[in-house]
Design a protein around this motif. Structure first.
Motif, PDB file in Angstrom:
ATOM      1  N   SER A  28       1.787   8.007  18.691  1.00  0.00           N
ATOM      2  CA  SER A  28       2.651   8.965  19.026  1.00  0.00           C
ATOM      3  C   SER A  28       3.962   7.346  19.382  1.00  0.00           C
ATOM      4  N   ILE A  29       3.843   6.787  20.297  1.00  0.00           N
ATOM      5  CA  ILE A  29       4.771   6.416  20.896  1.00  0.00           C
ATOM      6  C   ILE A  29       5.017   5.150  20.091  1.00  0.00           C
ATOM      7  N   ILE A  30       4.433   4.288  19.141  1.00  0.00           N
ATOM      8  CA  ILE A  30       4.425   3.204  18.443  1.00  0.00           C
ATOM      9  C   ILE A  30       4.836   3.958  17.164  1.00  0.00           C
ATOM     10  N   SER A  31       5.201   5.472  16.847  1.00  0.00           N
ATOM     11  CA  SER A  31       5.695   5.771  15.219  1.00  0.00           C
ATOM     12  C   SER A  31       7.036   6.104  15.863  1.00  0.00           C
ATOM     13  N   VAL A  32       7.384   6.365  16.557  1.00  0.00           N
ATOM     14  CA  VAL A  32       8.192   7.132  16.979  1.00  0.00           C
ATOM     15  C   VAL A  32       9.099   5.268  17.760  1.00  0.00           C
ATOM     16  N   VAL A  33       8.771   4.631  17.740  1.00  0.00           N
ATOM     17  CA  VAL A  33       9.444   3.335  17.894  1.00  0.00           C
ATOM     18  C   VAL A  33       9.568   2.367  16.434  1.00  0.00           C
ATOM     19  N   VAL A  34       8.509   3.249  15.635  1.00  0.00           N
ATOM     20  CA  VAL A  34       8.995   2.088  13.842  1.00  0.00           C
ATOM     21  C   VAL A  34      10.084   3.663  13.108  1.00  0.00           C
ATOM     22  N   LEU A  35       9.790   4.038  13.431  1.00  0.00           N
ATOM     23  CA  LEU A  35      11.062   5.284  13.349  1.00  0.00           C
ATOM     24  C   LEU A  35      11.942   4.581  13.699  1.00  0.00           C
ATOM     25  N   LEU A  36      12.308   4.138  15.046  1.00  0.00           N
ATOM     26  CA  LEU A  36      13.609   3.969  14.599  1.00  0.00           C
ATOM     27  C   LEU A  36      14.099   2.310  14.843  1.00  0.00           C
ATOM     28  N   PHE A  37      12.996   1.712  14.075  1.00  0.00           N
ATOM     29  CA  PHE A  37      13.759   0.384  13.210  1.00  0.00           C
ATOM     30  C   PHE A  37      13.786   1.169  12.053  1.00  0.00           C
ATOM     31  N   LEU A  38      12.986   1.924  10.790  1.00  0.00           N
ATOM     32  CA  LEU A  38      12.995   2.734  10.320  1.00  0.00           C
ATOM     33  C   LEU A  38      15.119   2.956  10.124  1.00  0.00           C
ATOM     34  N   ILE A  39      15.163   3.168  11.144  1.00  0.00           N
ATOM     35  CA  ILE A  39      16.639   4.664  11.375  1.00  0.00           C
ATOM     36  C   ILE A  39      17.806   2.844  10.766  1.00  0.00           C
ATOM     37  N   GLU A  40      17.456   2.088  11.582  1.00  0.00           N
ATOM     38  CA  GLU A  40      18.442   0.833  11.495  1.00  0.00           C
ATOM     39  C   GLU A  40      18.709   1.005  10.386  1.00  0.00           C
ATOM     40  N   ASN A  41      20.322   0.125  10.291  1.00  0.00           N
ATOM     41  CA  ASN A  41      20.846  -0.093   9.337  1.00  0.00           C
ATOM     42  C   ASN A  41      20.859  -0.108   7.995  1.00  0.00           C
ATOM     43  N   THR A  42      21.143   1.857   8.871  1.00  0.00           N
ATOM     44  CA  THR A  42      21.107   3.165   6.867  1.00  0.00           C
ATOM     45  C   THR A  42      22.026   3.571   7.538  1.00  0.00           C
ATOM     46  N   THR A  43      22.736   4.294   6.215  1.00  0.00           N
ATOM     47  CA  THR A  43      23.547   5.309   6.225  1.00  0.00           C
ATOM     48  C   THR A  43      23.214   6.449   6.674  1.00  0.00           C
ATOM     49  N   SER A  44      24.094   7.299   6.611  1.00  0.00           N
ATOM     50  CA  SER A  44      23.773   9.058   6.915  1.00  0.00           C
ATOM     51  C   SER A  44      23.142   9.340   6.657  1.00  0.00           C
ATOM     52  N   LYS A  45      22.745   9.438   5.076  1.00  0.00           N
ATOM     53  CA  LYS A  45      22.335  10.239   4.064  1.00  0.00           C
ATOM     54  C   LYS A  45      20.962   9.483   3.831  1.00  0.00           C
ATOM     55  N   GLU A  46      20.481   8.032   4.513  1.00  0.00           N
ATOM     56  CA  GLU A  46      19.103   7.453   4.111  1.00  0.00           C
ATOM     57  C   GLU A  46      18.761   7.724   5.684  1.00  0.00           C
ATOM     58  N   SER A  47      19.271   7.738   6.916  1.00  0.00           N
ATOM     59  CA  SER A  47      18.546   8.463   8.384  1.00  0.00           C
ATOM     60  C   SER A  47      17.886  10.230   8.040  1.00  0.00           C
ATOM     61  N   PHE A  48      19.515  10.833   7.455  1.00  0.00           N
ATOM     62  CA  PHE A  48      18.181  12.462   7.461  1.00  0.00           C
ATOM     63  C   PHE A  48      17.659  12.480   6.391  1.00  0.00           C
ATOM     64  N   LEU A  49      17.491  11.512   5.605  1.00  0.00           N
ATOM     65  CA  LEU A  49      16.407  11.388   4.683  1.00  0.00           C
ATOM     66  C   LEU A  49      14.503  10.987   5.554  1.00  0.00           C
ATOM     67  N   ILE A  50      14.726   9.576   5.852  1.00  0.00           N
ATOM     68  CA  ILE A  50      14.075   9.450   6.971  1.00  0.00           C
ATOM     69  C   ILE A  50      13.477  10.665   7.591  1.00  0.00           C
ATOM     70  N   GLY A  51      14.286  10.684   8.823  1.00  0.00           N
ATOM     71  CA  GLY A  51      14.258  11.741   9.811  1.00  0.00           C
ATOM     72  C   GLY A  51      13.329  13.388   9.124  1.00  0.00           C
ATOM     73  N   TYR A  52      14.006  13.675   8.015  1.00  0.00           N
ATOM     74  CA  TYR A  52      13.304  15.043   7.154  1.00  0.00           C
ATOM     75  C   TYR A  52      11.808  14.700   7.033  1.00  0.00           C
ATOM     76  N   LEU A  53      11.669  13.147   6.022  1.00  0.00           N
ATOM     77  CA  LEU A  53      10.251  12.370   5.735  1.00  0.00           C
ATOM     78  C   LEU A  53       9.900  12.483   7.344  1.00  0.00           C
ATOM     79  N   PHE A  54       9.913  12.515   8.003  1.00  0.00           N
ATOM     80  CA  PHE A  54       9.542  12.104   9.567  1.00  0.00           C
ATOM     81  C   PHE A  54       8.813  13.408   9.914  1.00  0.00           C
TER      82      PHE A  54
END
Length: 122
Positions: A28-54
């Motif tokens: 669970s901790i690793i998955s949240v850390v990976v999520l933070l790396f995925l959100i890095e250097n993205t637009t708000s629209k991309e962050s929204f989609l990544i957060g939705y899919l997570f």
């Protein structure tokens, strides 16, 4: 971007393994850390989609027991049970994309002017 969305969904699915009966809390901790790396250097629209899919993956794997209850104990067909679960997930998943945008905004504002990315703040 498609790789990030797939990883976000996989991280959401893995997140629920930290709870009973699996008790793999480190995942669970690793998955949240990976999520933070995925959100890095993205637009708000991309962050929204990544957060939705997570969140979609997290809720999908986290409430799989509810499908069994609806289908077997409620005597509802497989398709009806699956549709009810999808409606349930989409209702509860509504706040996950907002969290993704908030995390991106908070840590990008914190690191503004320092030349550091937000994972270097910790």
């Amino acid at each position: 971007m498609p790789k990030k969305t797939i990883f976000a969904l996989i991280c959401g699915l893995i997140f629920s393994l930290g709870f009973a009966p699996f008790d793999q809390w480190l995942l669970s901790i690793i998955s949240v850390v990976v999520l933070l790396f995925l959100i890095e250097n993205t637009t708000s629209k991309e962050s929204f989609l990544i957060g939705y899919l997570f969140g979609f993956g997290m809720w999908l794997s986290g409430i799989s027991w509810l499908y069994v209850s609806i289908h077997f104990h409620g005597n509802i067909s497989i398709i009806g049970s699956a549709l009810l679960i999808l409606v349930f997930i989409s209702k509860f998943d509504a706040n996950e994309p907002v969290k993704g945008i908030f995390v991106k905004w908070k840590y990008s504002a914190k690191s503004a002017g320092t030349g550091k990315t937000f994972h270097h703040q910790f």
